[in-house]
Design an enzyme around this catalytic site. Sequence first.
Site, short mmCIF file in Angstrom:
data_model
loop_
_atom_site.label_atom_id
_atom_site.label_comp_id
_atom_site.label_asym_id
_atom_site.label_seq_id
_atom_site.Cartn_x
_atom_site.Cartn_y
_atom_site.Cartn_z
N GLU A 109 -9.19 5.97 8.62
CA GLU A 109 -8.87 5.50 7.11
C GLU A 109 -10.35 5.71 6.21
O GLU A 109 -10.22 6.02 4.94
CB GLU A 109 -8.72 3.89 7.49
CG GLU A 109 -7.37 3.51 7.80
CD GLU A 109 -6.10 4.32 7.19
OE1 GLU A 109 -6.46 4.44 5.80
OE2 GLU A 109 -5.24 4.75 7.76
N HIS A 115 -5.91 9.96 -1.12
CA HIS A 115 -6.31 9.22 0.10
C HIS A 115 -5.06 9.61 1.04
O HIS A 115 -5.32 10.06 2.05
CB HIS A 115 -6.36 7.67 0.17
CG HIS A 115 -6.28 6.99 1.15
ND1 HIS A 115 -7.42 6.35 1.61
CD2 HIS A 115 -5.44 6.96 2.45
CE1 HIS A 115 -7.33 5.69 2.97
NE2 HIS A 115 -6.04 5.88 3.48
N GLU A 116 -3.85 9.46 0.73
CA GLU A 116 -2.71 9.77 1.56
C GLU A 116 -2.57 11.34 1.80
O GLU A 116 -2.43 11.61 2.98
CB GLU A 116 -1.46 9.17 1.02
CG GLU A 116 -1.22 7.63 0.70
CD GLU A 116 -1.87 6.78 1.86
OE1 GLU A 116 -1.49 7.25 2.89
OE2 GLU A 116 -2.32 5.68 1.61
N GLY A 131 0.82 -1.06 -0.10
CA GLY A 131 -0.11 0.06 -0.05
C GLY A 131 0.86 1.32 0.00
O GLY A 131 1.78 1.29 -0.69
N ALA A 132 0.47 2.38 0.91
CA ALA A 132 0.87 3.71 1.09
C ALA A 132 1.11 4.14 2.32
O ALA A 132 0.10 3.51 2.96
CB ALA A 132 0.26 4.61 -0.19
N MET A 133 1.91 4.95 2.61
CA MET A 133 1.60 5.51 3.92
C MET A 133 2.07 7.09 4.09
O MET A 133 2.68 7.66 3.58
CB MET A 133 2.92 4.91 4.96
CG MET A 133 2.94 5.30 6.23
SD MET A 133 1.52 4.98 7.20
CE MET A 133 1.69 6.19 8.57
N GLU A 134 0.99 7.65 5.00
CA GLU A 134 0.72 8.98 4.77
C GLU A 134 1.81 9.69 5.60
O GLU A 134 1.34 10.88 6.48
CB GLU A 134 -0.58 9.52 5.25
CG GLU A 134 -0.91 9.06 6.61
CD GLU A 134 -1.49 7.62 7.12
OE1 GLU A 134 -1.25 6.89 6.18
OE2 GLU A 134 -2.28 7.38 8.08
N ASN A 135 3.00 9.37 5.59
CA ASN A 135 3.97 10.17 6.27
C ASN A 135 3.81 11.67 6.15
O ASN A 135 3.86 12.24 4.65
CB ASN A 135 5.46 9.83 6.15
CG ASN A 135 5.46 8.35 6.44
OD1 ASN A 135 5.37 7.77 7.04
ND2 ASN A 135 5.81 7.64 5.11
N HIS A 174 -5.05 12.45 4.52
CA HIS A 174 -4.39 12.23 5.85
C HIS A 174 -3.49 13.27 6.45
O HIS A 174 -3.47 13.37 7.52
CB HIS A 174 -3.57 10.90 5.68
CG HIS A 174 -4.19 9.62 5.83
ND1 HIS A 174 -5.33 9.34 6.96
CD2 HIS A 174 -4.32 8.45 5.27
CE1 HIS A 174 -5.73 8.16 6.84
NE2 HIS A 174 -5.30 7.65 5.86
ZN LIG Z 1 -4.84 5.61 4.97
#
Ligand SMILES: [Zn+2]
Length: 815
Positions: free
Chosen positions: A323, A300-301, A266-270, A304
């Site tokens: 989420e 989406h990210e 997936g991906a991560m919202e750093n 966040h």
């Molecule tokens: Zn998310």
Amino acid sequence: MTEPTPASLTQQEARDRAALIEVERYDIRVDVRELVEGDRWLATSSVAFTCREPGRSTFVDCVAEVLSATLNDVELDLSTVADGRIPLPELAADNVLVVSSVQSDTASGDAILRSVDPQDKLVYVWSSFEPDGARRAWACFDQPDLKAVHGFQVSAPPAWTVLSNTAPEVVLDRDDGGKLWIFEDTPRLSTYVVVVNAGPFHELREQRGDHSLGLYCRQSLKAYLERDAEELFRLTEQGLAFFGERFAMPFPQERYDQVFVPDMGGAMENWGCVTWSDSQLHRSPPTHAQRAYTGLVLLHEMAHMWFGDLVTMRWWNDLWLNEAFASFASAWASVSATEYTDAWAAFLAEDQTLAYQQDMGPASHPIRTSVPDVGHAFASFDAITYCKGQAVLSQLMAYVSEETFVEGLRAYFRGHAYGNAELSDLMGAIGEAAGRDLTAWTASWLDSAGTDTISLVGTALLTSSPDGGEPRRHALRVGSYVRGDEGLEQRSLLEVETTGTTTYLAELPDADLHLLNDGDLTFASVRTDESSLEVLLSAAAQLPDPVNRAVAVGTAWDMLAKGELSTGDFLDCVLAVLASEQSPGVVEPFFALALRAAEQWSPAVLVPRRLSRVADVAAARADEPDHRTAALHTLAWAASQPDHFDLLDAAAESDVDLAWRVMVRRASLGRYDEAAVADLLARDPDPDAYLRGWGVSAARPVEEAKAEAWERFWHERSVPAGTPMIDFARCFWRPVQHDLLVPWAHRYLDEVTTLSGGGLLALGGMVRHMRPTTCDDAWLERATELANGEDTQPVVRTGLQIAVDNLSRVLRARS
Ligand SMILES: [Zn+2]
């Protein structure tokens, strides 16, 4: 030797610690120079924090080997370190903690991953901390409501680029080799959204409006990134403008980077530095659905940054909200600000269908559940949290109006920026903007499980809840359609708000079809009257709007899953729609449902014939430019007749990706050609092409091939997380190989109940993606027993419940 499991922070411990201390800042020095050759990630974390009750004690989290630790210049006794915690006795009012540590587990993907590009052997390192991985990288108070400024200094090899949440302030030469990257201070952030990535990345950067946008990937993938960069920059610019305006708060930092990294799910919202799985860099020109999906991930990210990073949930019990909101916001922004305007129809056709299905069985649960410790944070992460949660939020926006919803959001972000909040804060803000109390709405939608059913009987809507209790209130529309020269034409559209179990419709015109939940405003299972149903199933293709065609197909799938419709009737319905469907957002999800019905939900003797029907429809669409790729991909799963293969082979001559797909199909039918695989590997410039070769082999109906694939997946763990894992599993579990696969389905149960290491998200991914697509009754019994077992890990339990429910329905449909 197995490492002792570090303790999982409980909600009570987090509450106590947050009441006792406040963290001012972290100064974190990281040294990644040894990772070029070795496995050691070195860190020194300096934490300045205050204590409200001097003299009391607490602990700091550190799941790494502690080399030294001082508190207020006094050495701490390292023999007291246990369970990933360093006790901190006798706190002063103002404290400085300094901990040096080394993490050598940098190969399993648990919070930190060092990986080597298979083609050019270059090394890349990424970090990803949600929910509690930061403690593996350095000592920190690893809970979301202890936010603090982070200042990073990273020592790296000279040829590497280091990426973190903010822009580098300066890059200096080090006397002892390499470079020192010093980053600007972050704003106050939770420990799980900070990041350090390092490696010889390929960089693209553009100034768009007030933002400096960076895109990064492995050197070996730069051709793919460059091909799609303009689209990624455009979507990023559109998203930042949309959210900045709607939330009345521009993203407060100039720099916004997106880094594509290997072997990440997936991906991560750093904050300011989103990491993505680089399997999202498409190796062949993406289809509409793939591009639309990339846009949704990107948005989406990005959502966040506000909802999650700027305003953060106090505890993981609101992770679902985090989420669900980001997913809702991504579809909202997609439709409002980008070219992907059919995002809602696509969502309904794909994700929401899954949510409905899960919500009807024992794997259903209320959207919000308790999270007693961090180990449970992702346990209930599934179609209910993401998809139903998203559907319910979009329904809330429809219920109070977009402008009111936006007004509430603005107040929420204004009131809690750089702090923490809870669901009640959000609902309070929206409720205040709307001038209504949303307490009852919140409880009915979030605290009770299952989907209500709304049926049209005569001129009344009958609403029932799954547990027989008071049904929710639904705001929906009933569209009435008559057959005309142009297909079905809408005669009227009634707005209805249901109350209780029976709601009488004031006027319902004579029509051929009354479509319940026209426009998909509410989350409910709908059943229209009998004569309408005939028209719905036979003439769904004629409905004028893709959302409504998705409502029709979704209703048919709902009936199939509940045993009210045969697989054959479902296929008739969806294939009729697919023969003429023009909306690119729903074509691919509809094809996916057709494939599932044909190969998984059909008795073995009918599978070849039904797949052949799907293939015929796909083949017929292959010469339409807008749908060609989607049609060919479907055809590659379903090809049955010589003319199907002729069509595919011709198209695959100039399309390596398609050539792999066709090879998987042939292999699954027992036509494996090792030399052809080697030829294609030589032709394919993708550094990860070897995975495609593994997929072809895994699809073979041969015991040894399954055994080899199994070893790679479960024991060597050499299939990267994310899309590669999904693709690999799909090759392995060819439903038509039922007899061969049933023993492997049983082995799956052995594997998932003995899994450990690699991090919660990675484990969850393995459990979820490698779920069997076929089984026998004995498997259902055993899996149910395991799901109920006391010792079963939360992510495994949820995975098993979903699998049992789905496969029970599949077996019933086959019989
Ligand atoms: Zn998310």
